[in-house]
Design a protein around this motif. Structure first.
Motif, short mmCIF file in Angstrom:
data_model
loop_
_atom_site.label_atom_id
_atom_site.label_comp_id
_atom_site.label_asym_id
_atom_site.label_seq_id
_atom_site.Cartn_x
_atom_site.Cartn_y
_atom_site.Cartn_z
N ARG A 12 0.76 -1.19 0.23
CA ARG A 12 -0.06 0.11 -0.18
C ARG A 12 0.76 1.41 0.13
O ARG A 12 2.07 1.28 0.58
CB ARG A 12 -1.09 0.22 1.29
N LEU A 13 0.27 2.16 -0.67
CA LEU A 13 0.89 3.63 -0.44
C LEU A 13 -0.17 4.78 -0.39
O LEU A 13 -1.18 4.57 -0.94
CB LEU A 13 1.56 3.88 -1.98
N TYR A 14 -0.05 5.54 0.49
CA TYR A 14 -0.68 6.52 0.97
C TYR A 14 0.08 8.02 0.90
O TYR A 14 1.13 8.01 1.24
CB TYR A 14 -1.12 6.70 2.47
N VAL A 15 -0.69 8.93 0.27
CA VAL A 15 -0.44 10.32 -0.17
C VAL A 15 -1.48 11.24 0.29
O VAL A 15 -2.22 11.27 -0.22
CB VAL A 15 0.07 10.40 -1.61
N CYS A 16 -0.83 12.40 1.23
CA CYS A 16 -1.47 13.55 1.58
C CYS A 16 -0.56 14.69 1.58
O CYS A 16 0.35 14.70 2.31
CB CYS A 16 -2.20 13.22 2.93
N LEU A 17 -0.66 15.49 0.44
CA LEU A 17 0.20 16.67 0.41
C LEU A 17 0.03 17.60 1.41
O LEU A 17 -1.22 18.17 1.83
CB LEU A 17 0.28 17.05 -1.06
N ALA A 18 1.09 18.27 1.90
CA ALA A 18 0.94 19.37 3.05
C ALA A 18 -0.01 20.49 2.35
O ALA A 18 -0.71 21.09 3.25
CB ALA A 18 2.14 19.88 3.26
N ALA A 19 0.32 20.96 1.08
CA ALA A 19 -0.52 22.00 0.82
C ALA A 19 -1.87 21.64 0.44
O ALA A 19 -3.08 22.69 0.98
CB ALA A 19 -0.05 22.46 -0.76
N THR A 79 -8.48 5.83 8.33
CA THR A 79 -7.61 6.05 9.53
C THR A 79 -6.51 7.23 9.24
O THR A 79 -6.32 7.93 9.88
CB THR A 79 -7.09 4.82 10.05
N ASN A 80 -5.66 6.81 8.19
CA ASN A 80 -4.45 8.00 7.67
C ASN A 80 -5.20 9.11 7.33
O ASN A 80 -4.62 10.04 7.78
CB ASN A 80 -3.92 7.21 6.39
N LEU A 81 -6.29 9.15 6.71
CA LEU A 81 -6.75 10.46 6.32
C LEU A 81 -7.47 11.50 7.61
O LEU A 81 -6.97 12.33 7.64
CB LEU A 81 -7.87 10.36 5.38
N THR A 82 -8.04 10.70 8.41
CA THR A 82 -8.40 11.19 9.71
C THR A 82 -7.43 11.97 10.42
O THR A 82 -7.32 12.90 11.01
CB THR A 82 -9.31 10.52 10.29
N ASN A 83 -6.33 10.89 10.84
CA ASN A 83 -5.01 11.30 11.26
C ASN A 83 -4.45 12.53 10.63
O ASN A 83 -4.01 13.50 11.34
CB ASN A 83 -3.98 10.19 11.32
N ASP A 84 -4.41 12.49 9.43
CA ASP A 84 -3.81 13.85 8.62
C ASP A 84 -4.62 14.98 8.86
O ASP A 84 -4.03 15.97 9.03
CB ASP A 84 -3.70 13.43 7.24
N ILE A 85 -5.86 14.80 8.37
CA ILE A 85 -6.39 16.18 8.44
C ILE A 85 -6.91 16.61 9.82
O ILE A 85 -7.28 17.74 10.04
CB ILE A 85 -7.88 16.35 7.44
N GLY A 86 -7.02 15.77 10.72
CA GLY A 86 -7.21 16.21 12.22
C GLY A 86 -8.50 16.92 12.52
O GLY A 86 -8.70 17.33 13.56
N MET A 87 -9.66 16.56 11.68
CA MET A 87 -10.96 17.01 11.98
C MET A 87 -11.92 15.80 12.33
O MET A 87 -11.72 14.83 11.82
CB MET A 87 -11.67 18.00 10.89
N CYS A 88 -12.74 16.17 13.24
CA CYS A 88 -13.55 14.93 13.64
C CYS A 88 -15.02 15.22 12.98
O CYS A 88 -15.55 14.18 13.11
CB CYS A 88 -13.55 14.67 15.34
N ASP A 89 -15.56 16.25 12.98
CA ASP A 89 -16.67 16.87 12.36
C ASP A 89 -16.70 16.72 10.91
O ASP A 89 -16.97 17.72 10.07
CB ASP A 89 -17.28 17.76 13.04
N ILE A 90 -16.70 15.82 10.19
CA ILE A 90 -16.50 15.39 8.66
C ILE A 90 -17.60 14.58 8.36
O ILE A 90 -17.99 13.43 8.71
CB ILE A 90 -15.16 14.85 8.21
#
Length: 99
Positions: A12-19, A79-90
């Motif tokens: 697996r590969l996960y990518v979430c760019l900082a911008a 899980t990775n997405l939620t950890n990255d964006i840090g928002m719980c009300d989505i």
């Protein structure tokens, strides 16, 4: 008889760019999720998370390449997405209608 060596295998590969992650903080808290096949020698699936910016344009938040589209790979991606964006009300929107 020669022994077989087990070669490393891509999983697996996960990518979430900082911008993109920073831009999502000013977007509506709605994320569209989708997956599609990658038709190549190795196969795989592409999972994506898309948001809408204040100009109503699509914003790619994150993507992942996984071995197969199943509950385990979607859980890992979310899980990775939620950890990255840090928002719980989505609110997540998906076209999956599986039971």
């Amino acid at each position: 008889m020669p022994s077989r060596t087990i070669l490393p295998r891509f999983k697996r590969l996960y990518v979430c760019l900082a911008a993109c992650k920073a831009s999502f903080r000013v977007c509506r808290p709605i994320v569209g999720l989708d997956g599609c096949f990658l038709k190549g020698y190795y196969g795989s699936q592409l999972l994506t998370a898309i948001g809408r910016d204040p100009n109503d344009q699509m914003l790619p938040i994150a993507y992942a390449i996984v071995e197969v589209e199943n509950k385990d790979s979607w859980s890992w991606f979310l899980t990775n997405l939620t950890n990255d964006i840090g928002m719980c009300d989505i609110t997540y929107i998906s076209d999956q209608q599986k039971v």
